[in-house]
Design an enzyme around this catalytic site. Structure first.
Site, short mmCIF file in Angstrom:
data_model
loop_
_atom_site.label_atom_id
_atom_site.label_comp_id
_atom_site.label_asym_id
_atom_site.label_seq_id
_atom_site.Cartn_x
_atom_site.Cartn_y
_atom_site.Cartn_z
N CYS A 1 16.09 -61.87 -36.75
CA CYS A 1 14.70 -61.93 -36.32
C CYS A 1 14.02 -60.57 -36.51
CB CYS A 1 14.63 -62.43 -34.87
SG CYS A 1 13.01 -63.09 -34.42
N HIS B 1 18.25 -67.52 -34.69
CA HIS B 1 19.06 -66.76 -33.73
C HIS B 1 20.43 -67.41 -33.52
CE1 HIS B 1 16.05 -63.93 -32.05
NE2 HIS B 1 15.16 -64.86 -32.36
N GLU C 1 22.97 -66.06 -32.31
CA GLU C 1 23.57 -65.54 -31.06
C GLU C 1 23.18 -66.38 -29.85
OE1 GLU C 1 20.84 -64.44 -32.35
OE2 GLU C 1 19.56 -63.38 -30.91
#
Lengths: 719, 222
Positions: free
Chosen positions: B86, B194, B196
């Site tokens: 990002c 994302h 994560e």
């Protein structure tokens, strides 16, 4: 620069009534200076002093074994076990958002986040409850766009997940939208920071962004009604800087961990004035400020402007002098301003120096304690108009009228503009009831919801107040959480009108009764009055924000209905249509009594839901729109069709309280029925999930058609 | 495996990225943007999501001038691994470690939702454990994720098989549906989604694990 001469006009423009002016003269025994007038005006306006509502706020239940700190600090503090606490509050930013939607909403979010991290908590969740005028009103689209972007612009950059909220439309908000921002944070229960100053001669330290002229007089503006001059008030709206706020958060948490902080207060409404007075007042101390030391963004600012500026992202602290170097190093690391602007003194004085001049010298303890308090006259709200004979409507037509209303359609257009997952602990995203986040590094989770049905409150403030709390209780329960505590954001019209005051009094009595019965004490809150434009008040809107605890996140009821599941209603259905969403949306009828709230049934049914969460694939509370709307939303969210056995509109769309819809595997139903019978809880098997069509009694429509309506209506109405 | 996660002022997914690395078996050190060196023995540098320096000026532009940026450049030049997610992807383009730029979303709005990504190449240390063509569900949350590159640059990416992920349904107007790209040596990955955020089932999915698992197995082989 010479200060203006104080005239009756200047006094009036500061929002002080003639009797309040006399009171001021009585307290200080002389005419105030211009700066002193500004300070009194800031401390005594409705926004800061709660002068109209205090008498009734005192009646609210605010204690319980779970409450560590109730109202009076920046936010409420509630025990969540294992030495941890959740810190939360909800606050309005209505008038600024109407004047300048992006910045008004953004700084509303910024302010509530600061309230939370001022107490030493890292913000972990946010919500936003928004009320707008009719979609067809010329200002509505611009307000929706600006407010939603402002909420997202600030919260997303700051890095707090926005996990829930509400959006409604009603003509009563045409000239006065509501923006209620909620934030919650997490801290160790023994490391909470309060605003009470202690010790004489301690440095008063200014942290954060520089002071500018923005927001001078903002709190006074927020305490006045609107008229056609609002455009002139645009400069009183502050400008937000989430990047500075994020750095301020990290710097404050580091500073608190260093042990240097004695007391801390964020500069919100009425900025330096309110924060300094609050710290001194709570500690029984005086405060001396030397304004030349205040970091300033603009040249030649006067004492008056500095004391009343509402520039954002600022904090005031009292520090341990021996740790000043440690503190300064932390702020240098984060590139933030750090300045010693004064000290605590033993005398009861609020002494403001600018250059060699004394700009204000006031008895500090009198500034807040002597604020006027009113027992405003009030009248019981009149009974609503009786329900007229109901026009005929088919079940599917009724459902379509709700799905195509922006108040009840899917809100993805709104919540997809908010980062719901930053911090990576969100386990239930916005869109269906309460949002849930894990307590980082533990097996616990916290659930958040905000609720109120303003139509009910208008029709019967007492029942409406109860209902707002009951609905919050149900939304928390429906995800398997135990409701812990509540924050109230009370939005009403002009309290000087007895009928408006009657709404406030009635709603507070109802809220209090429900909070006691459901064991959800009020730990923080905010009052926003004078929500009127050209003499017309909004629907009374006491927004209830509530927090619940899942001791084990694995007990979250967060799934989806499965094909073949039975649709089961827990709680008794009577078909109450008074003040219902269906009547309002399909026929424009807002009449009849709102549904009565049986708090004993709420508790009993809520306990039952939590005890049997493992038996449900999915669960939702039933509120406005009733069974029909809730069942559709549950099915649609899973991409499934739905069959409900009844076609009766009152049964489908009535808004009886204390009810839940659960989806249950057929083979789990007998045991659930037996348990319900044993617990004295009403249970009705009303249909099933599956397929690709929606059947209500003998009417059927394709899921895809209804889904398109439901998903498209919001953007079509306001985007 | 040692990961170093950089925090810029305004980063807000730094903890999330560090947590994901840890959960996937990496040893993580947090690095401050004013540091001038990476910890000894760093295998992979993580540049997290967020709004470094408020995204003022241009997303990632100021962060790319931070003291730590030179160390990240040197690490990449030595053949070290870099993962930018990002805002971290934006920083990598501003550092010229990756080609192209991230422009405002075509819809002009911030967009947070879970999207379907196609794994466009298996030939990278970040994707070698995910089957090529596999579809994975990963959240996005950005205002400036519209990957933009000129025709020549795009051709180079395509010819060299350097497009790591594409969107099944383009959410932001990105050129050729590109969600993530690789450096010429394939050891620097920038992506807007994302991973994560989807490591554990409670988060709503585990499709982010494959990337970190690939990195661990790839580095074990290297």
């Amino acid at each position: 620069m010479t200060d203006p001469v104080i005239t009756p006009e200047i006094v009036a423009s500061h929002g002080l009534k003639p009797d309040e002016w006399e009171r001021l003269l009585g307290i200080i025994g002389r005419e105030p200076t211009f700066t002193e007038l500004g300070i009194f005006s800031a401390m005594w306006n409705e926004h800061c002093s709660y002068k109209s509502s205090k008498k009734w706020l005192r009646t609210l239940p605010t204690t319980g074994p779970q409450v560590i700190c109730g109202p009076g600090e920046n936010a409420g503090v509630v025990d969540i076990g294992d030495g941890q606490a959740v810190i939360f509050k909800m606050e309005s930013h209505n008038h600024p958002s109407y004047i300048e939607p992006y910045q008004g909403a953004a700084t509303g979010v910024g302010g509530i986040l600061r309230d939370v991290f001022t107490m030493g908590a890292r913000p972990i969740a946010a919500m936003n409850a928004l009320s707008f005028g009719e979609p067809s009103h010329p200002k509505t689209k611009q307000l929706v766009k600006g407010v939603v972007e402002g909420v997202g612009g600030y919260g997303n950059a700051f890095g707090v997940p926005t996990v829930g909220g509400e959006v409604r439309f009603h003509r009563s908000y045409n000239g006065n939208c509501l923006v209620n921002a909620f934030a919650a944070g997490l801290a160790d229960a023994d490391k909470i920071f309060y605003s009470v100053a202690s010790g004489v001669g301690m440095p008063v330290v200014y942290l954060g962004a520089k002071t500018g002229r923005d927001g001078v007089g903002g709190a006074t503006m927020a305490s006045a009604e609107f008229d056609e001059t609002i455009e002139e008030k645009r400069p009183t709206v502050q400008v937000g800087d989430p990047f500075t706020e994020k750095r301020l958060l990290e710097a404050c948490l580091e500073l608190m961990a260093s042990g240097a902080v004695i007391s801390i207060q964020d500069m919100g409404a009425a900025g330096l004035t309110c924060s300094a007075v609050e710290m001194g007042d709570k500690g029984g101390l005086g405060i001396k400020l030397q304004l030349d030391q205040v970091p300033q963004r603009e040249a030649n600012m006067t004492a008056y402007e500095m004391m009343l500026s509402e520039s954002q992202e600022r904090m005031l602290m009292v520090l341990k002098p021996e740790l000043e170097d440690v503190a300064r190093a932390i702020f240098v690391k984060w590139d933030l301003d750090f300045a010693i602007v004064g000290e605590t003194i033993a005398e009861d004085r609020f002494l403001i120096m600018h250059g060699n001049e004394i700009k204000a010298d006031l008895p500090l303890s009198k500034l807040s304690s002597s604020a006027p308090e009113y027992d405003r006259p009030w009248v019981e709200s009149p009974r609503p108009e009786p329900l007229p004979p109901l026009p005929r409507i088919g079940a599917l037509e009724a459902l379509r009228s709700l799905l195509s209303s922006p108040s009840y359609a899917q809100k993805a257009w709104v919540y997809e503009q908010y980062d719901a997952q930053v911090l990576a602990d969100t386990i239930r995203k916005p869109g269906l009831g309460a949002g849930v986040v894990r307590v980082h590094g533990t097996k616990k989770a916290l659930a958040f919801t905000s609720d109120v049905t303003p139509r009910y409150v208008k029709a019967n403030p007492f029942e409406g107040g109860k209902q707002a709390v009951a609905e919050a209780y149900r939304n928390l329960t429906a995800v398997g959480a135990l409701p812990l505590a509540t924050t109230d954001n009370l939005n009403f019209g002009n309290p000087e009108k007895p009928e408006i005051m009657g709404q406030l009094v009635g709603a507070l009595k109802g809220i209090g009764a429900a909070c006691i019965a459901l064991d959800m004490p009020i730990v923080s809150g905010n009052v926003s009055l004078y929500n009127e434009t050209d003499g017309k008040g909004i629907l009374p809107t006491p927004t209830i924000g509530a927090v619940g605890l899942l001791a084990d996140a694995a007990t979250l009821i967060g799934g989806l209905p499965q094909t073949g599941d039975r649709a089961v209603v827990i709680g008794r259905t009577l078909g109450h249509l008074g003040q219902s969403a269906l009547l309002a949306e399909a026929f424009g009828i807002e009449a009849g009594d709102p549904p009565p709230v049986d708090l004993v049934a709420e508790k009993r049914n809520g306990d039952f839901i939590r005890a049997h969460g493992a038996a449900f694939h999915a669960c939702t509370d039933l509120s406005d729109g009733g069974l029909g709307l809730a069942a559709f939303e549950m099915a649609e969210g899973a991409g499934l069709g739905l069959t409900l056995v009844m076609a009766d509109v009152a049964t489908l769309f009535g808004e009886d309280q204390a009810r839940y819809l659960v989806s249950v595997a057929p083979d789990a139903l007998p045991a659930l029925k037996a348990a319900a019978e044993a617990a004295g809880v009403a249970l009705a098997d009303v249909g099933s999930f599956g397929g690709d069509s929606v059947t209500l009694g003998d009417e059927t429509a394709a899921l895809a058609e209804l889904s398109a309506l439901y998903r498209g209506a919001f953007a079509q109405a306001v985007a | 495996m040692k990961a170093a996660v950089v925090t810029f002022p305004g980063s807000n997914c730094d903890r999330d990225l560090a947590t994901a690395f840890e959960k996937m078996g990496f040893q993580v050190t947090r690095v401050w943007h004013k540091d001038s060196a990476l910890p000894e023995g760093t295998d992979v540098v993580g540049l997290p999501g967020g709004f470094s320096f408020g995204d003022y000026l241009r997303c990632g532009a100021i962060a790319a001038q931070s003291p730590i940026a030179a160390a990240v450049q040197a690490h990449a030049a030595r053949g070290g691994y870099v993962l930018g997610i990002c805002n971290g992807f934006q920083v990598l383009t501003e550092m010229r470690l990756l080609p192209g730029a991230l422009m405002r979303n075509a819809g002009l709005k911030f967009l947070c939702k879970t999207v379907t990504l196609k794994v466009a190449t298996q030939d990278s240390p970040f994707t070698n454990a995910i089957p090529k063509g596999a579809e994975i569900q990963i959240p996005i949350a950005h205002h400036d994720g519209n990957y933009t590159i000129d025709a020549e640059g795009l051709k180079a990416l395509q010819d060299q098989d350097r497009i790591a992920f594409t969107y099944a349904q383009n959410p932001n107007g990105a050129t050729a549906d590109i969600a993530g790209v690789l450096s010429a040596n394939r050891r620097v990955l920038g992506m807007m989604p994302h991973p994560e955020r989807v490591i554990e089932p409670e988060q709503g999915g585990t499709d982010g694990r494959g990337l970190f698992a690939s990195l661990i197995s790839g580095m074990a082989l290297a």
